[in-house]
Write a protein that holds these residues in place. Structure first.
Motif, PDB file in Angstrom:
ATOM      1  N   ILE A   2     -41.426  19.943 -49.023  1.00 51.46           N
ATOM      2  CA  ILE A   2     -40.453  19.898 -47.938  1.00 51.46           C
ATOM      3  C   ILE A   2     -40.201  21.323 -47.448  1.00 51.46           C
ATOM      4  O   ILE A   2     -39.936  22.223 -48.240  1.00 51.46           O
ATOM      5  CB  ILE A   2     -39.138  19.243 -48.390  1.00 51.46           C
ATOM      6  CG1 ILE A   2     -39.404  17.796 -48.795  1.00 51.46           C
ATOM      7  CG2 ILE A   2     -38.091  19.316 -47.282  1.00 51.46           C
ATOM      8  CD1 ILE A   2     -38.224  17.094 -49.399  1.00 51.46           C
ATOM      9  N   LYS A   3     -40.309  21.506 -46.140  1.00 54.96           N
ATOM     10  CA  LYS A   3     -40.099  22.815 -45.524  1.00 54.96           C
ATOM     11  C   LYS A   3     -39.129  22.672 -44.361  1.00 54.96           C
ATOM     12  O   LYS A   3     -38.907  21.575 -43.856  1.00 54.96           O
ATOM     13  CB  LYS A   3     -41.420  23.377 -45.004  1.00 54.96           C
ATOM     14  CG  LYS A   3     -42.413  23.690 -46.093  1.00 54.96           C
ATOM     15  CD  LYS A   3     -43.616  24.380 -45.520  1.00 54.96           C
ATOM     16  CE  LYS A   3     -44.570  24.778 -46.644  1.00 54.96           C
ATOM     17  NZ  LYS A   3     -45.694  25.540 -46.143  1.00 54.96           N
ATOM     18  N   THR A   4     -38.580  23.803 -43.937  1.00 56.66           N
ATOM     19  CA  THR A   4     -37.738  23.808 -42.744  1.00 56.66           C
ATOM     20  C   THR A   4     -38.513  24.460 -41.609  1.00 56.66           C
ATOM     21  O   THR A   4     -39.387  25.294 -41.828  1.00 56.66           O
ATOM     22  CB  THR A   4     -36.413  24.558 -42.971  1.00 56.66           C
ATOM     23  OG1 THR A   4     -36.694  25.900 -43.334  1.00 56.66           O
ATOM     24  CG2 THR A   4     -35.586  23.883 -44.050  1.00 56.66           C
ATOM     25  N   LYS A   5     -38.171  24.052 -40.401  1.00 55.85           N
ATOM     26  CA  LYS A   5     -38.872  24.550 -39.225  1.00 55.85           C
ATOM     27  C   LYS A   5     -37.923  24.483 -38.044  1.00 55.85           C
ATOM     28  O   LYS A   5     -37.108  23.571 -37.946  1.00 55.85           O
ATOM     29  CB  LYS A   5     -40.102  23.671 -38.978  1.00 55.85           C
ATOM     30  CG  LYS A   5     -40.895  24.004 -37.755  1.00 55.85           C
ATOM     31  CD  LYS A   5     -42.069  23.036 -37.619  1.00 55.85           C
ATOM     32  CE  LYS A   5     -42.857  23.359 -36.387  1.00 55.85           C
ATOM     33  NZ  LYS A   5     -44.093  24.044 -36.667  1.00 55.85           N
ATOM     34  N   SER A  27     -44.509  14.833 -31.560  1.00 51.73           N
ATOM     35  CA  SER A  27     -44.979  16.121 -32.079  1.00 51.73           C
ATOM     36  C   SER A  27     -45.939  15.958 -33.253  1.00 51.73           C
ATOM     37  O   SER A  27     -46.667  16.880 -33.601  1.00 51.73           O
ATOM     38  CB  SER A  27     -43.794  16.986 -32.516  1.00 51.73           C
ATOM     39  OG  SER A  27     -43.249  16.503 -33.733  1.00 51.73           O
ATOM     40  N   LEU A  29     -44.999  15.582 -36.358  1.00 52.43           N
ATOM     41  CA  LEU A  29     -44.387  16.081 -37.585  1.00 52.43           C
ATOM     42  C   LEU A  29     -43.752  14.937 -38.368  1.00 52.43           C
ATOM     43  O   LEU A  29     -43.262  13.968 -37.782  1.00 52.43           O
ATOM     44  CB  LEU A  29     -43.310  17.127 -37.257  1.00 52.43           C
ATOM     45  CG  LEU A  29     -43.788  18.394 -36.565  1.00 52.43           C
ATOM     46  CD1 LEU A  29     -42.587  19.227 -36.116  1.00 52.43           C
ATOM     47  CD2 LEU A  29     -44.692  19.201 -37.464  1.00 52.43           C
ATOM     48  N   ASP A  30     -43.756  15.054 -39.688  1.00 55.38           N
ATOM     49  CA  ASP A  30     -43.113  14.079 -40.561  1.00 55.38           C
ATOM     50  C   ASP A  30     -41.694  14.588 -40.850  1.00 55.38           C
ATOM     51  O   ASP A  30     -41.466  15.334 -41.796  1.00 55.38           O
ATOM     52  CB  ASP A  30     -43.921  13.925 -41.851  1.00 55.38           C
ATOM     53  CG  ASP A  30     -43.411  12.801 -42.744  1.00 55.38           C
ATOM     54  OD1 ASP A  30     -42.444  12.111 -42.350  1.00 55.38           O
ATOM     55  OD2 ASP A  30     -43.982  12.643 -43.831  1.00 55.38           O
ATOM     56  N   ILE A  50     -39.083  19.008 -42.796  1.00 59.14           N
ATOM     57  CA  ILE A  50     -40.334  18.272 -42.615  1.00 59.14           C
ATOM     58  C   ILE A  50     -41.118  18.193 -43.919  1.00 59.14           C
ATOM     59  O   ILE A  50     -40.946  19.028 -44.804  1.00 59.14           O
ATOM     60  CB  ILE A  50     -41.212  18.907 -41.517  1.00 59.14           C
ATOM     61  CG1 ILE A  50     -41.578  20.358 -41.870  1.00 59.14           C
ATOM     62  CG2 ILE A  50     -40.535  18.837 -40.167  1.00 59.14           C
ATOM     63  CD1 ILE A  50     -42.578  20.993 -40.946  1.00 59.14           C
ATOM     64  N   VAL A  51     -41.969  17.185 -44.006  1.00 62.28           N
ATOM     65  CA  VAL A  51     -42.854  17.028 -45.157  1.00 62.28           C
ATOM     66  C   VAL A  51     -44.216  17.583 -44.766  1.00 62.28           C
ATOM     67  O   VAL A  51     -44.776  17.207 -43.742  1.00 62.28           O
ATOM     68  CB  VAL A  51     -42.982  15.542 -45.557  1.00 62.28           C
ATOM     69  CG1 VAL A  51     -43.967  15.387 -46.713  1.00 62.28           C
ATOM     70  CG2 VAL A  51     -41.638  14.956 -45.903  1.00 62.28           C
ATOM     71  N   GLU A  52     -44.716  18.517 -45.578  1.00 60.05           N
ATOM     72  CA  GLU A  52     -46.056  19.077 -45.393  1.00 60.05           C
ATOM     73  C   GLU A  52     -46.839  18.943 -46.684  1.00 60.05           C
ATOM     74  O   GLU A  52     -46.281  19.019 -47.765  1.00 60.05           O
ATOM     75  CB  GLU A  52     -45.989  20.555 -45.002  1.00 60.05           C
ATOM     76  CG  GLU A  52     -45.565  20.806 -43.587  1.00 60.05           C
ATOM     77  CD  GLU A  52     -45.735  22.266 -43.194  1.00 60.05           C
ATOM     78  OE1 GLU A  52     -46.031  23.114 -44.047  1.00 60.05           O
ATOM     79  OE2 GLU A  52     -45.562  22.557 -42.011  1.00 60.05           O
ATOM     80  N   ASP A  53     -48.144  18.761 -46.537  1.00 60.30           N
ATOM     81  CA  ASP A  53     -49.034  18.689 -47.716  1.00 60.30           C
ATOM     82  C   ASP A  53     -49.363  20.060 -48.230  1.00 60.30           C
ATOM     83  O   ASP A  53     -49.379  21.022 -47.585  1.00 60.30           O
ATOM     84  CB  ASP A  53     -50.317  17.957 -47.368  1.00 60.30           C
ATOM     85  CG  ASP A  53     -50.038  16.493 -47.065  1.00 60.30           C
ATOM     86  OD1 ASP A  53     -49.072  15.950 -47.605  1.00 60.30           O
ATOM     87  OD2 ASP A  53     -50.796  15.913 -46.273  1.00 60.30           O
TER      88      ASP A  53
END
Length: 53
Positions: A2-5, A27, A29-30, A50-53
């Motif tokens: 999980i990251k912020t953007k 967009s 984005l998850d 957001i969820v990133e791999d």
């Protein structure tokens, strides 16, 4: 992970949360959550989790 953007969305003539949700969906984005944190005459600035791999 999980990251912020930060993400900018053009301000529509009529604001609805559905408008923001559709812009985020388009967009690709998850997004877990979003909040408007700033704005100017043309754009809302959103803070996203957001969820990133």
């Amino acid at each position: 992970m999980i990251k912020t953007k930060e993400f900018k969305v053009k301000i529509p003539k009529e604001f609805t949360s559905e408008y923001i949700e559709n812009e985020l969906k388009n967009s690709g984005l998850d997004v877990l959550r979003w909040a408007i944190t700033d704005f100017d005459s043309e754009y809302y600035t959103l803070n996203l989790a957001i969820v990133e791999d």
